[in-house]
Design a protein around this motif. Sequence first.
Motif, mmCIF file in Angstrom:
data_model
loop_
_atom_site.group_PDB
_atom_site.id
_atom_site.type_symbol
_atom_site.label_atom_id
_atom_site.label_comp_id
_atom_site.label_asym_id
_atom_site.label_seq_id
_atom_site.Cartn_x
_atom_site.Cartn_y
_atom_site.Cartn_z
ATOM 1 N N UNK A 40 -0.734 2.848 -10.601
ATOM 2 C CA UNK A 40 -1.726 2.496 -11.218
ATOM 3 C C UNK A 40 -3.087 2.580 -10.309
ATOM 4 N N UNK A 41 -2.711 3.361 -9.246
ATOM 5 C CA UNK A 41 -3.958 3.630 -8.355
ATOM 6 C C UNK A 41 -4.450 5.010 -8.820
ATOM 7 N N UNK A 42 -5.954 5.058 -8.819
ATOM 8 C CA UNK A 42 -6.343 6.435 -9.217
ATOM 9 C C UNK A 42 -6.425 6.977 -7.869
ATOM 10 N N UNK A 43 -6.366 8.314 -8.276
ATOM 11 C CA UNK A 43 -6.585 9.650 -7.104
ATOM 12 C C UNK A 43 -7.769 9.169 -6.229
ATOM 13 N N UNK A 44 -7.452 9.369 -4.992
ATOM 14 C CA UNK A 44 -8.673 9.274 -4.085
ATOM 15 C C UNK A 44 -9.540 7.916 -4.274
ATOM 16 N N UNK A 45 -8.822 6.818 -4.635
ATOM 17 C CA UNK A 45 -9.320 5.524 -4.689
ATOM 18 C C UNK A 45 -9.330 4.749 -3.588
ATOM 19 N N UNK A 46 -8.263 5.062 -2.680
ATOM 20 C CA UNK A 46 -7.995 4.379 -1.398
ATOM 21 C C UNK A 46 -8.534 5.354 -0.439
ATOM 22 N N UNK A 47 -9.685 4.749 0.268
ATOM 23 C CA UNK A 47 -10.273 5.495 1.361
ATOM 24 C C UNK A 47 -10.045 4.980 2.927
ATOM 25 N N UNK A 48 -10.252 5.648 3.920
ATOM 26 C CA UNK A 48 -9.731 5.373 5.116
ATOM 27 C C UNK A 48 -10.825 3.986 5.347
ATOM 28 N N UNK A 49 -11.999 3.691 5.023
ATOM 29 C CA UNK A 49 -12.779 2.923 5.129
ATOM 30 C C UNK A 49 -12.296 1.391 4.456
ATOM 31 N N UNK A 50 -11.327 1.653 3.553
ATOM 32 C CA UNK A 50 -10.784 0.379 2.783
ATOM 33 C C UNK A 50 -9.784 0.014 3.394
ATOM 34 N N UNK A 51 -9.085 0.659 4.465
ATOM 35 C CA UNK A 51 -7.841 0.006 4.946
ATOM 36 C C UNK A 51 -8.014 -0.280 6.399
ATOM 37 N N UNK A 52 -7.058 -0.767 6.917
ATOM 38 C CA UNK A 52 -6.728 -0.946 8.357
ATOM 39 C C UNK A 52 -7.044 0.082 9.192
ATOM 40 N N UNK A 53 -8.022 -0.195 10.325
ATOM 41 C CA UNK A 53 -8.381 1.272 11.098
ATOM 42 C C UNK A 53 -7.170 1.498 11.677
ATOM 43 N N UNK A 54 -5.969 1.010 12.121
ATOM 44 C CA UNK A 54 -4.829 1.494 12.468
ATOM 45 C C UNK A 54 -3.822 2.387 11.713
#
Length: 67
Positions: A40-54
């Motif tokens: 259900x998640x489009x390619x490249x929809x999750x970026x480093x800026x959107x997730x925990x920095x760790x």
Amino acid sequence: MALTKITANSISSNAVTSAAIANGEIVMADLATNSIGTSQIQDAAITQAKIDPNVELGGVNPLLFTG
């Protein structure tokens, strides 16, 4: 008599579309556990800026391991 409550049974199937839902109106509490998977998640929809920095995309963050 005026209609005072709209029930799920009074809304036709597919009557509510994504165009009718305001941006940001669906929150985690609205989603069932495990209802969203990778398909259900489009390619490249999750970026480093959107997730925990760790968490490093594409691999393990070497800064987390000291041994």
